[in-house]
Design a protein around this motif. Sequence first.
Motif, short mmCIF file in Angstrom:
data_model
loop_
_atom_site.label_atom_id
_atom_site.label_comp_id
_atom_site.label_asym_id
_atom_site.label_seq_id
_atom_site.Cartn_x
_atom_site.Cartn_y
_atom_site.Cartn_z
N ASN A 85 3.89 -8.42 10.81
CA ASN A 85 4.97 -7.43 10.79
C ASN A 85 4.32 -6.07 10.59
O ASN A 85 3.65 -5.84 9.58
CB ASN A 85 5.92 -7.77 9.63
CG ASN A 85 7.08 -6.83 9.55
OD1 ASN A 85 6.94 -5.63 9.72
ND2 ASN A 85 8.24 -7.37 9.26
N THR A 86 4.52 -5.16 11.51
CA THR A 86 3.82 -3.86 11.48
C THR A 86 4.25 -2.95 10.34
O THR A 86 3.58 -1.97 10.04
CB THR A 86 4.03 -3.09 12.80
OG1 THR A 86 5.42 -2.92 13.02
CG2 THR A 86 3.41 -3.84 13.96
N LYS A 89 8.31 3.00 4.83
CA LYS A 89 8.41 2.59 3.42
C LYS A 89 7.60 1.34 3.08
O LYS A 89 7.32 1.09 1.92
CB LYS A 89 9.87 2.32 3.05
CG LYS A 89 10.73 3.54 3.03
CD LYS A 89 12.12 3.18 2.57
CE LYS A 89 13.01 4.41 2.52
NZ LYS A 89 14.35 4.07 2.04
N ASN A 90 7.26 0.52 4.09
CA ASN A 90 6.61 -0.77 3.84
C ASN A 90 5.31 -0.90 4.61
O ASN A 90 5.28 -0.65 5.82
CB ASN A 90 7.54 -1.91 4.26
CG ASN A 90 8.85 -1.87 3.50
OD1 ASN A 90 8.86 -2.04 2.29
ND2 ASN A 90 9.94 -1.62 4.19
N CYS A 91 4.26 -1.34 3.90
CA CYS A 91 2.99 -1.62 4.55
C CYS A 91 3.15 -2.84 5.45
O CYS A 91 4.04 -3.67 5.23
CB CYS A 91 1.92 -1.91 3.51
SG CYS A 91 1.50 -0.51 2.47
N ILE A 149 5.20 -13.54 3.16
CA ILE A 149 4.34 -14.51 2.49
C ILE A 149 3.01 -13.87 2.07
O ILE A 149 2.32 -14.36 1.22
CB ILE A 149 4.09 -15.75 3.36
CG1 ILE A 149 3.46 -16.87 2.52
CG2 ILE A 149 3.23 -15.42 4.59
CD1 ILE A 149 3.53 -18.22 3.16
N SER A 150 2.70 -12.73 2.67
CA SER A 150 1.45 -12.03 2.34
C SER A 150 1.66 -10.53 2.53
O SER A 150 2.12 -10.09 3.59
CB SER A 150 0.32 -12.51 3.25
OG SER A 150 -0.88 -11.80 2.97
N GLY A 151 1.32 -9.78 1.51
CA GLY A 151 1.42 -8.33 1.59
C GLY A 151 0.08 -7.70 1.25
O GLY A 151 -0.79 -8.34 0.66
#
Length: 152
Positions: A49-50, A54-56, A66-68
């Motif tokens: 997910n690109t 606001k979100n990396c 599941i992974s950030g």
Amino acid sequence: MFHSDEGEVTYSVIARTASIGIDIPATYQRISAAVTDALRLLGIPADYNTGDVKNCPNLTINNKKISGSAQTIRKGVVLQHGTLLLNVDFEKMFTLLRVPWATSCLQVVDIAKRKITSINEKLGHAVSSETASNALIAGFKTRLAFNWWLVN
């Protein structure tokens, strides 16, 4: 940011831009490909997910994170720090994290359960941190073909 010594494997990649790239979106994608390979080795297909303003970027399964990770590039060096969720204790997480708009911890937990998942949840059984770490190592070796070190 919340980290748990029981529910995740945390990784860091530190590399010179000459070996991994100088473009933040491209380096996110390259490192995420290694984590995606690790998940695939564990039996879990994940999507990249690109992210947005606001979100990396992160990895998802059926639109559940599941992974950030987070990344910076300074003075010719890339640092990316990320997590691979083995299990999630939502109550503990949101008892410790402040969510300004929430009226209760349970409100946040309910929303988080719709947006976050884990390896154990997807597989239906526990996976050890050692097994997940070995999968990450294999993914990094395959996708990031430069000198690297493992620190336990």
